[in-house]
Design a protein around this motif. Sequence first.
Motif, PDB file in Angstrom:
ATOM      1  N   ASP A  76       0.799  -1.274  -0.373  1.00  9.74           N
ATOM      2  CA  ASP A  76      -0.076   0.286   0.513  1.00  9.74           C
ATOM      3  C   ASP A  76       1.165   1.542   0.483  1.00  9.74           C
ATOM      4  N   ILE A  77       2.116   0.863   0.011  1.00 15.70           N
ATOM      5  CA  ILE A  77       2.642   2.431   0.266  1.00 15.70           C
ATOM      6  C   ILE A  77       2.952   3.208  -0.995  1.00 15.70           C
ATOM      7  N   ASP A  78       2.673   2.508  -2.449  1.00 15.90           N
ATOM      8  CA  ASP A  78       3.101   3.391  -3.612  1.00 15.90           C
ATOM      9  C   ASP A  78       1.653   4.259  -3.684  1.00 15.90           C
ATOM     10  N   GLY A  79       0.665   3.984  -3.348  1.00 13.49           N
ATOM     11  CA  GLY A  79      -0.432   4.355  -3.150  1.00 13.49           C
ATOM     12  C   GLY A  79      -0.464   5.410  -2.578  1.00 13.49           C
ATOM     13  N   VAL A  80      -0.556   5.373  -1.374  1.00 17.50           N
ATOM     14  CA  VAL A  80      -0.687   6.480  -0.081  1.00 17.50           C
ATOM     15  C   VAL A  80       0.360   7.712  -0.119  1.00 17.50           C
ATOM     16  N   VAL A  81       1.180   7.295  -1.123  1.00 16.89           N
ATOM     17  CA  VAL A  81       2.590   8.453  -1.566  1.00 16.89           C
ATOM     18  C   VAL A  81       1.820   9.118  -2.992  1.00 16.89           C
ATOM     19  N   ARG A  82       1.428   8.514  -4.007  1.00 18.92           N
ATOM     20  CA  ARG A  82       0.713   9.165  -5.351  1.00 18.92           C
ATOM     21  C   ARG A  82      -0.683   9.632  -4.176  1.00 18.92           C
ATOM     22  N   SER A  83      -1.632   9.888  -3.763  1.00 22.17           N
ATOM     23  CA  SER A  83      -2.079  10.074  -3.177  1.00 22.17           C
ATOM     24  C   SER A  83      -2.080  11.434  -2.914  1.00 22.17           C
ATOM     25  N   ALA A  84      -0.757  11.013  -1.351  1.00 16.82           N
ATOM     26  CA  ALA A  84      -0.797  12.888  -1.146  1.00 16.82           C
ATOM     27  C   ALA A  84       0.147  13.366  -2.005  1.00 16.82           C
ATOM     28  N   GLU A  85       0.428  12.861  -3.049  1.00 21.79           N
ATOM     29  CA  GLU A  85       1.951  14.040  -4.105  1.00 21.79           C
ATOM     30  C   GLU A  85       0.984  14.246  -4.925  1.00 21.79           C
ATOM     31  N   SER A  86      -0.879  13.563  -5.240  1.00 20.20           N
ATOM     32  CA  SER A  86      -2.127  14.043  -6.491  1.00 20.20           C
ATOM     33  C   SER A  86      -2.455  15.188  -5.090  1.00 20.20           C
TER      34      SER A  86
END
Length: 453
Positions: A76-86
């Motif tokens: 789930d790390i990638d999804g959380v990082v991408r969400s924060a960046e978006s």
Amino acid sequence: MIAPQQLVEQILARATVDDTIVLVTDASEAALRWAGNSMTTNGLSTSRSWTVVSIVRDGDEAKVGIVTSASVDAADIDGVVRSAESAARAAGPASDAMPLLAATDTDPQWEETAAVTEIGAFEQLAQDLAMGFDGTDQLYGFAHHQLHTTWLGTSTGIRRRFVQPTGSVEINAKRGDASAWVGTSTKDFTDVPGTKMLEELSTRLGWASTRVELPAGRYETLLPPSAVADLMIYLMWTMEGRAAEEGHSALSAPGGTRIGERLSALPLTLTSDPAALGLEYAPFVATRSSSESVSVFDNGLDAGRVDWVREGSVHALAYPRAAAREFGAEVTVPGDNLILDAGGSLSLDQMVAETERGLLLTTLWYIREVDPATLLLTGLTRDGVYLVENGKVTGAVNNFRFNESPLDLLRRVSQAGATERTLPREWKDWFTRTAMPPLRIPDFHMSSVSQAS
């Protein structure tokens, strides 16, 4: 479950924006509950919460996206990082934007695992309670021990770790229609005075065998440390530099703030100190969001002792780095403990013995703000208000609603006793680490009679 240090590093390695902040907190908690002279529940729990703060910069402007997760799955790390960046790319400019702090030496405890508690922490307390259960008074209560281990990592190289112990015990006793409450805070439950707490409850219930009805009015009143803590916590929460500078708070003054203004003839000093023995908190900023008093851009900033009130005068307000730069003030980090001291040496019992006629409170409850401009608060007394006559408690009186401002109370306080560690009744779920003296207020305003028990 991925190690917290690895989680921090993997998030930072996958970040694609200008700056990234990661906070990981592993929580270990134990709880014990009792009711009607019988243990009812106990349990242990562990959990993880981690937050990604993504920052997109454009010159002096910065936009922030923040996403928090409780997942323990590395997938789930990638999804959380991408969400924060978006979220950061879609956000408006942050008013508290500042460069992140530069790297410091890595915390020597960085690689250590999370601290854990256990049910055994309550062993002595349970033994003390068992003796109380043999009596006729009905005992109810809750004990809670938490160890929160936090790791802070930033793209500028900061790596810091801290273990925050938080413990509390509350005991409510009932005898007929009378009730009484005692509570204490603790780091590890090795210093909880269980037997003394039960004796205090029995004494107060004994006082309640005589009932006296009193009307609303202004009474000389002894505030115990717990009640003082609830009032001083609210005061500290309002000591924000920006609100004061912009004329929005009780700490505002024409053209500026009330810093330097004398509040009390007594040498009262209200302090937050991360090194205070038994009340320690993180010596650095570790925040998942910005407010008027703290900024995500300040994560990793050293937090030291702050005297909010010094020797009776307003001494400091909370300023994140951006607000301090804007108003030409000193950067000041709000604390996670609160200590009031005036050099007094008398106990509450000794202050009672010096009282000709007045009220002795136990706790305050349901505190709410009435007027931000004066910091006027209202609330109720609870679990015991007692009449003191000629140096002795002579009975219990009805409960009251009160209207008072902590700022005005500091001006009117006529005596402060010895400072001792205490547990706030109203705010303990948000703020536990306090040490306060009992205070004598010559004219505490009981605005109306209350039917609360």
